[in-house]
Design an enzyme around this catalytic site. Structure first.
Site, PDB file in Angstrom:
ATOM      1  N   LYS A 240       0.833  -1.199   0.000  1.00 53.75           N
ATOM      2  CA  LYS A 240       0.000   0.000   0.000  1.00 53.75           C
ATOM      3  C   LYS A 240       0.871   1.253   0.000  1.00 53.75           C
ATOM      4  CE  LYS A 240      -1.805   2.539   3.189  1.00 53.75           C
ATOM      5  NZ  LYS A 240      -1.685   3.879   2.559  1.00 53.75           N
TER       6      LYS A 240
ATOM      7  N   CYS B 169      13.748  10.427   7.082  1.00 50.35           N
ATOM      8  CA  CYS B 169      13.770   9.883   8.441  1.00 50.35           C
ATOM      9  C   CYS B 169      15.173   9.947   9.042  1.00 50.35           C
ATOM     10  CB  CYS B 169      13.255   8.458   8.451  1.00 50.35           C
ATOM     11  SG  CYS B 169      13.986   7.454   7.164  1.00 50.35           S
TER      12      CYS B 169
ATOM     13  N   GLU C 235      10.462   0.621  10.120  1.00 49.43           N
ATOM     14  CA  GLU C 235      11.467   1.659   9.892  1.00 49.43           C
ATOM     15  C   GLU C 235      10.782   2.985  10.181  1.00 49.43           C
ATOM     16  OE1 GLU C 235      13.441   4.297   8.895  1.00 49.43           O
ATOM     17  OE2 GLU C 235      13.288   3.795   6.770  1.00 49.43           O
TER      18      GLU C 235
ATOM     19  N   GLY D  80       7.338   4.513   8.180  1.00 43.40           N
ATOM     20  CA  GLY D  80       6.440   5.639   8.456  1.00 43.40           C
ATOM     21  C   GLY D  80       6.675   6.176   9.850  1.00 43.40           C
ATOM     22  N   SER D  81       5.621   6.737  10.435  1.00 43.19           N
ATOM     23  CA  SER D  81       5.777   7.399  11.730  1.00 43.19           C
ATOM     24  C   SER D  81       5.930   6.386  12.871  1.00 43.19           C
ATOM     25  CB  SER D  81       4.558   8.283  12.003  1.00 43.19           C
ATOM     26  OG  SER D  81       3.400   7.495  12.084  1.00 43.19           O
ATOM     27  N   THR D  82       6.575   6.815  13.933  1.00 42.29           N
ATOM     28  CA  THR D  82       6.742   5.973  15.120  1.00 42.29           C
ATOM     29  C   THR D  82       5.374   5.648  15.716  1.00 42.29           C
ATOM     30  OG1 THR D  82       8.963   6.785  15.527  1.00 42.29           O
ATOM     31  CG2 THR D  82       7.787   5.928  17.436  1.00 42.29           C
ATOM     32  N   GLU D  83       4.466   6.624  15.644  1.00 35.55           N
ATOM     33  CA  GLU D  83       3.116   6.422  16.194  1.00 35.55           C
ATOM     34  C   GLU D  83       2.418   5.222  15.521  1.00 35.55           C
ATOM     35  OE1 GLU D  83       0.720   9.815  15.296  1.00 35.55           O
ATOM     36  OE2 GLU D  83      -1.079   8.847  16.089  1.00 35.55           O
TER      37      GLU D  83
ATOM     38  N   GLY E  51       3.930   2.918  13.745  1.00 33.87           N
ATOM     39  CA  GLY E  51       4.779   1.752  14.014  1.00 33.87           C
ATOM     40  C   GLY E  51       4.383   1.067  15.321  1.00 33.87           C
TER      41      GLY E  51
ATOM     42  N   GLU F 125      10.615  14.956  15.849  1.00 35.55           N
ATOM     43  CA  GLU F 125      10.917  14.921  14.422  1.00 35.55           C
ATOM     44  C   GLU F 125      10.080  15.990  13.724  1.00 35.55           C
ATOM     45  OE1 GLU F 125       9.659  11.336  12.152  1.00 35.55           O
ATOM     46  OE2 GLU F 125      11.674  11.395  11.299  1.00 35.55           O
TER      47      GLU F 125
END
Ligand code: NAI
Ligand code: MG
Length: 477
Positions: free
Chosen positions: A181, A289, A255, A233-236, A238, A386
């Site tokens: 996606k 990133c 990642e 993508g974002s840590t959130e 993830g 970030e």
């Protein structure tokens, strides 16, 4: 005397954008039900309508990928799989200009970068992994390591086609099939890649592309037919994925974000360092990133270096991403622009000093001037969070130990840079930095043979190189 650059726009005539796209499932484009617009962030022009994939689309894609895995792909030898990857790599090279223009239109990044960095690296990833396909028994993962099956892959908008290549090339080389996606603002090059799969006569269902938003991504993550997840993508998000798959047999590589420290010692070659700092934070509008978003400067050279950096920043050309002279293009979306503005305003409020060169920004589209903040302390949000934009936070240090402590004082651990003329100092510093990728006297260099990934909240696992293959294989006996 000053020299002005005459406009040098790349023609967009090479791309053929359809007014509407469906999903690419089992080798064919299937019409979607609901749609959303994808725009050119430099002009806000609507480029096309993209399908919003739902649970039934994901179901179909997973079924196609499972069938292709069982009936075709897992039966082919590594050598045969490699042939398809080589074929894809060559077609990508042949159609490089088309991909570069399309990526620039949909993402807002300068054509100079899509043409010279993104697309060549995309082809390089397919060539590199094509070479591994028939050598997996010798990759140090045991005799005859086996693929997981169907990989669910979710990618972000900052390097759309390159992140697709990072995901699809190793998955296919190791014998997995995929459901991918793309990010909602940048689906077009993934959909053109689907055409490349058809052109390469890749067996139906080996690569499936379902477009959509976070709900589509979640449907892939939660689908019982997915055996391995690869997310960037974002840590959130993830963390959400990590929660969703805990207690299942699904494997994952994540990642995530970063807040890279770029450390400059007082013996660093100053002009080269200035160039590296600019590349570290202003490359790809800072939507990187592993960006060198925290500049950690030794006090004695801080004034001189900042003065030189400001002169260099005044030469950054911000504007039309399709112009071959442009260095800094558009911010990818209105949402991302608001996030950058919000954090920059927090920097002002917390007492850091903001500076940007004079530059005229277009009223249409999403723009943010290259910016540095000096006088930043460890407590400031702009030192901790970030920003994912062209904004550099500058901190200073007196002793080498203090530099390391500041650099490591972050929940992230993706990248770092060290600038010094002394080899022993570079080795000393790099051994203590808690970051997955560390550059010395350079920054933002990428190669498919080099593993990439983070410590702490920057993620799990590695992508690229031999280490990246391991994530797509079960170890052989
Ligand atoms: P995001 O993490 O929401 O989006 C990345 C991908 O994940 C997209 O394809 C999105 O559709 C998908 N996604 C969203 N929610 C999901 C869910 N619950 N389950 C599965 N997939 C889901 O990132 P976003 O909102 O585009 O950017 C927010 C911030 O994240 C940025 O400002 C930046 O700081 C960071 N970011 C970091 C990236 C990196 O390369 N490490 C890339 C993109 C964003
Ligand atoms: Mg777009």
């Amino acid at each position: 005397m000053t020299f002005e650059y005459a406009p040098a726009p790349e023609s967009r005539a090479i791309v053929d954008i359809k007014s509407k796209y469906g999903h690419f499932i089992d080798g064919k484009f299937l019409p979607g039900k609901k749609h959303f617009a994808t725009i050119n962030p430099a002009t806000e022009e609507v480029l096309s309508q993209i399908s919003l994939g739902g649970a039934s689309d994901v179901d179909k894609a997973v079924a196609a990928a499972q069938k292709a895995y069982t009936k075709t792909w897992s039966k082919l030898s590594g050598k045969e799989r490699g042939k398809y990857l080589y074929r894809i790599a060559r077609i990508l090279q042949e159609r490089a200009r088309e991909f570069a223009v399309l990526e620039t239109l949909d993402n807002g990044k300068p054509i100079r970068e899509t043409r010279d960095i993104d697309i060549p690296l995309v082809a390089a990833h397919f060539f590199y992994h094509a070479g591994w396909a028939d050598k997996l028994d010798y990759a140090g993962l045991g005799k005859s390591p086996t693929p997981h099956g169907v990989a669910g892959q979710i990618i972000p908008w900052n390097f759309p086609l390159l992140m697709l290549a990072w995901k699809v090339a190793p998955a296919l080389a190791t014998g997995n099939t995929v459901v991918l996606k793309p990010a909602e603002t940048t689906s077009l090059t993934a959909l053109l890649f689907a055409e490349v799969c058809q052109q390469a006569e890749l067996p139906d269902g080996v690569v499936n592309i379902v477009t959509g938003d976070g709900s589509t991504g979640a449907a892939i993550v939660n689908h019982p037919g997915i055996h391995k997840i690869a997310f960037t993508g974002s840590t959130e998000v993830g963390k959400k994925i990590a929660r969703a798959i805990s207690g299942t047999n699904k494997k994952a590589t994540l990642e995530l974000g970063g807040k890279g420290a770029n450390i400059v010692f007082d013996d660093a070659p100053i002009d080269e360092t200035v160039e590296g700092i600019v590349n570290g934070i202003f490359f790809n509008q800072g939507h990187v990133c592993c960006a060198g978003s925290r500049l950690i400067l030794q006090e004695g050279i801080a004034d001189e270096l900042i003065a030189k950096l400001k002169i260099r920043m005044s030469k950054i050309r911000v504007g039309d991403p399709l112009d071959k002279n442009t260095d800094l293009g558009a911010i990818n979306s209105r949402e991302q622009l608001s996030k950058i503005q919000e954090l920059a305003t927090a920097g002002d409020a917390e007492g850091a000093e903001r500076w940007s060169p004079a530059c005229t920004l277009s009223a249409k589209g999403f723009w943010f001037a290259p910016t540095i903040f000096t006088g930043v302390t460890q407590a400031h949000r702009i030192a901790r969070e970030e920003i994912f934009g062209p904004v550099l936070s500058v901190l200073t240090f007196r002793t080498p130990q203090e530099a390391i402590e500041k650099a490591n004082n972050t929940p992230f651990g993706l990248s770092a840079g060290v600038w010094s003329e002394k080899g022993s100092r570079i080795l000393w510093a790099t051994q203590q930095l808690r970051a997955g990728v560390i550059w010395a006297n350079t920054f933002n260099k990428f190669d498919p043979a080099s593993p990439f990934g983070g410590y702490k909240e920057s993620g799990w696992g590695r992508e690229g190189g031999k280490h990246g293959l391991a994530a797509y294989l079960k170890e052989g006996k």
